[in-house]
Write an enzyme that holds these catalytic residues in place. Structure first.
Site, PDB file in Angstrom:
ATOM      1  N   TYR A  71       0.850  -1.198   0.000  1.00  0.00           N
ATOM      2  CA  TYR A  71       0.000   0.000   0.000  1.00  0.00           C
ATOM      3  C   TYR A  71       0.886   1.248   0.000  1.00  0.00           C
ATOM      4  O   TYR A  71       1.582   1.532   0.969  1.00  0.00           O
ATOM      5  CB  TYR A  71      -0.949   0.015   1.209  1.00  0.00           C
ATOM      6  CG  TYR A  71      -2.029  -1.056   1.174  1.00  0.00           C
ATOM      7  CD1 TYR A  71      -2.182  -1.914   0.076  1.00  0.00           C
ATOM      8  CD2 TYR A  71      -2.910  -1.222   2.225  1.00  0.00           C
ATOM      9  CE1 TYR A  71      -3.159  -2.884   0.046  1.00  0.00           C
ATOM     10  CE2 TYR A  71      -3.905  -2.203   2.196  1.00  0.00           C
ATOM     11  CZ  TYR A  71      -4.011  -3.031   1.101  1.00  0.00           C
ATOM     12  OH  TYR A  71      -4.990  -4.001   1.072  1.00  0.00           O
TER      13      TYR A  71
HETATM   14  N1  LIG Z   1      -6.677  -8.116   0.379  1.00  0.00           N
HETATM   15  C1  LIG Z   1      -6.836  -7.397  -0.698  1.00  0.00           C
HETATM   16  O1  LIG Z   1      -6.438  -7.790  -1.811  1.00  0.00           O
HETATM   17  C2  LIG Z   1      -7.507  -6.050  -0.602  1.00  0.00           C
HETATM   18  C3  LIG Z   1      -7.892  -5.367  -1.767  1.00  0.00           C
HETATM   19  C4  LIG Z   1      -8.518  -4.128  -1.633  1.00  0.00           C
HETATM   20  C5  LIG Z   1      -8.737  -3.597  -0.359  1.00  0.00           C
HETATM   21  N2  LIG Z   1      -8.329  -4.267   0.771  1.00  0.00           N
HETATM   22  C6  LIG Z   1      -8.533  -3.710   2.143  1.00  0.00           C
HETATM   23  O2  LIG Z   1      -9.900  -3.358   2.297  1.00  0.00           O
HETATM   24  C7  LIG Z   1     -10.016  -1.962   2.644  1.00  0.00           C
HETATM   25  C8  LIG Z   1     -11.304  -1.404   2.104  1.00  0.00           C
HETATM   26  O3  LIG Z   1     -11.375  -1.599   0.688  1.00  0.00           O
HETATM   27  P1  LIG Z   1     -12.041  -0.503  -0.256  1.00  0.00           P
HETATM   28  O4  LIG Z   1     -11.368   0.823   0.010  1.00  0.00           O
HETATM   29  O5  LIG Z   1     -12.061  -1.032  -1.624  1.00  0.00           O
HETATM   30  O6  LIG Z   1     -13.523  -0.466   0.401  1.00  0.00           O
HETATM   31  P2  LIG Z   1     -14.913   0.062  -0.180  1.00  0.00           P
HETATM   32  O7  LIG Z   1     -15.764   0.312   1.015  1.00  0.00           O
HETATM   33  O8  LIG Z   1     -15.473  -0.878  -1.172  1.00  0.00           O
HETATM   34  O9  LIG Z   1     -14.567   1.429  -0.927  1.00  0.00           O
HETATM   35  C9  LIG Z   1     -14.111   2.546  -0.192  1.00  0.00           C
HETATM   36  C10 LIG Z   1     -14.344   3.818  -1.000  1.00  0.00           C
HETATM   37  O10 LIG Z   1     -15.747   4.019  -1.187  1.00  0.00           O
HETATM   38  C11 LIG Z   1     -16.088   5.400  -0.975  1.00  0.00           C
HETATM   39  N3  LIG Z   1     -16.878   5.434   0.275  1.00  0.00           N
HETATM   40  C12 LIG Z   1     -16.604   4.774   1.437  1.00  0.00           C
HETATM   41  N4  LIG Z   1     -17.547   5.002   2.359  1.00  0.00           N
HETATM   42  C13 LIG Z   1     -18.458   5.807   1.788  1.00  0.00           C
HETATM   43  C14 LIG Z   1     -19.670   6.385   2.253  1.00  0.00           C
HETATM   44  N5  LIG Z   1     -20.120   6.155   3.499  1.00  0.00           N
HETATM   45  N6  LIG Z   1     -20.382   7.179   1.410  1.00  0.00           N
HETATM   46  C15 LIG Z   1     -19.927   7.402   0.157  1.00  0.00           C
HETATM   47  N7  LIG Z   1     -18.775   6.890  -0.360  1.00  0.00           N
HETATM   48  C16 LIG Z   1     -18.048   6.095   0.465  1.00  0.00           C
HETATM   49  C17 LIG Z   1     -14.743   6.125  -0.844  1.00  0.00           C
HETATM   50  O11 LIG Z   1     -14.248   6.455  -2.143  1.00  0.00           O
HETATM   51  P3  LIG Z   1     -14.593   7.867  -2.883  1.00  0.00           P
HETATM   52  O12 LIG Z   1     -14.681   8.919  -1.821  1.00  0.00           O
HETATM   53  O13 LIG Z   1     -13.467   8.089  -3.821  1.00  0.00           O
HETATM   54  O14 LIG Z   1     -15.889   7.638  -3.596  1.00  0.00           O
HETATM   55  C18 LIG Z   1     -13.863   5.036  -0.264  1.00  0.00           C
HETATM   56  O15 LIG Z   1     -12.488   5.249  -0.464  1.00  0.00           O
HETATM   57  C19 LIG Z   1      -8.713  -1.344   2.101  1.00  0.00           C
HETATM   58  O16 LIG Z   1      -8.354  -0.155   2.758  1.00  0.00           O
HETATM   59  C20 LIG Z   1      -7.717  -2.455   2.369  1.00  0.00           C
HETATM   60  O17 LIG Z   1      -7.290  -2.414   3.724  1.00  0.00           O
HETATM   61  C21 LIG Z   1      -7.717  -5.486   0.649  1.00  0.00           C
END
Ligand SMILES: NC(=O)c1ccc[n+]([C@@H]2O[C@H](COP(=O)([O-])OP(=O)(O)OC[C@H]3O[C@@H](n4cnc5c(N)ncnc54)[C@H](OP(=O)(O)O)[C@@H]3O)[C@@H](O)[C@H]2O)c1
Length: 362
Positions: A71
């Protein structure tokens, strides 16, 4: 920011078949730092803002952080490390990962893992990681070599527990059988993409989790923000992380726009959110929190208000069994062969055996 009411604070669950207790919402930190793959994405946080996010998460009662070496090419771990020096280390559960491309190597060989944990510990400014996860399977290394190295790290105290991410059912079963056969520490968690619009892991990997005692840690629980409901079929994202992806890959939005099931899911989530006076993000996260295989959901947030919104899913309210059933039904994944044969076999279903679908806890 407003004080968090006691009844809304996060609750705690055991992580798989282990004695480790973690908050039911884990803070994902892929948004910390601005280098490597993450460099050009919108919403990447500075060190100061990352620390504000971490402080706010702790105010909600959180103790569980997820990061990875890749990351922002180590910057996420560094920001957590500088924050950890101001905390009581034993109050925080730190999870990180190894496997992705770093300047010093890639994969799950003994050589790379030993180098990686050294570098991660330096960046995190700590002498142990609570949960060390293989980021995905490595075809280039015998699994026995990887598992033996993970086990050695637990035995020498650099790592407390071990887990997997992004694996297939047979791979996870092989991990479970090999650790048992060789008397090594078992994996306690599986970090997998899991949401109302991504349920395929229920068919195999989560069945292994159930029978072998691993807790599921869903990532991308809002499918990058889609399940917050801020985009509609008619108004595609122009900003934020999904807007960025759409700009990079012009076809990416077409698959979303043409996906009728996805919009039916959104309608159901919106309906239920209105009934409870909650946001769509909270309902989508709540559905995951009420799945029996899920001890903790890994959230992502680019702003403090998104963070507050998402943490509001954790406690003090529940979806009814009818609401869970409605969401289960509308989001049911397509059952390809041979999974489609199982549904004709209802008279052979024994509740003392694992069922083929993840069930709800309420
Ligand atoms: N193991 C793996 O391969 C892997 C892969 C990916 C992630 N992860 C882990 O999982 C975590 C979460 O993944 P993700 O960031 O993809 O999660 P997600 O919840 O699917 O997407 C998060 C994004 O959605 C938007 N968002 C979040 N909450 C919101 C709300 N309440 N209202 C409106 N928009 C909202 C924001 O982006 P905008 O503001 O740009 O719209 C935020 O950055 C990562 O930080 C990481 O630790 C692991």
């Amino acid at each position: 920011m407003a004080a968090v009411p006691e009844e809304s604070k996060l609750s705690y669950n055991f992580l798989g078949r282990s004695g480790l207790k973690v908050a039911n919402i884990c803070l994902g930190t892929v948004t910390f730092g601005n280098a490597g793959l993450q460099g050009s994405r919108p919403g990447q946080a500075t060190e100061e803002y990352s620390h504000q996010v971490l402080d706010r998460y702790v105010q909600w009662g959180g103790n569980f952080l997820d990061t990875a070496d890749v990351y922002s090419q180590g910057v996420s771990e560094k920001f957590i490390g500088s924050w950890l020096t101001k905390q009581s280390r034993d109050q925080v559960v730190v999870a990180t990962k190894v496997r992705g491309n770093m300047p010093y190597g890639v994969g799950l060989s003994r050589r790379h893992i030993v180098q990686s944990i050294k570098n991660s510990l330096e960046r995190l400014q700590t002498d142990y990681v609570d949960l060390y996860q293989m980021h995905k399977w490595d075809d280039g290394t015998p699994i026995e070599e990887t598992l033996r190295t993970f086990d050695d790290l637990v035995r020498c105290g650099k790592v407390r527990y071990v887990g997997a991410s992004n694996v297939l059912g047979w791979q996870l079963q092989k991990i479970a059988c090999t650790t048992e056969k060789l008397g090594m520490n078992p994996f306690i968690s599986l970090q997998q993409q899991y949401s109302l619009v991504c349920r395929e892991s229920e068919f195999e990997p989560f069945q292994v989790c159930k029978t072998e005692g691993l807790g599921v840690l869903p990532w991308s629980p809002l499918k990058g923000g889609l399940l917050s409901g801020k985009y509609t079929r008619e108004s595609p994202p122009t900003t934020g992380r999904l807007g960025w992806r759409r700009e990079k890959d012009a076809g990416s939005w077409n698959t979303v726009q043409e996906n009728d099931q996805m919009w039916a899911i959104m309608d159901a989530v919106r309906d239920i959110a209105n009934t409870h006076g909650k946001s769509m993000a909270q309902v989508s996260l709540r559905w995951l929190l009420q799945k029996d295989v899920v001890p903790s959901v890994i959230i992502g947030a680019t702003t403090l208000s998104q963070l507050d919104d998402n943490l509001g899913a954790a406690s003090g309210w529940t979806l009814s069994s009818e609401e869970m059933a409605r969401l289960d039904e509308v989001s049911e994944p397509r059952q390809v062969y041979p999974f489609d044969l199982w549904k004709h076999n209802k008279s052979r279903r024994n509740p003392f055996q694992s069922s083929y679908l993840v069930s709800n806890t309420n």
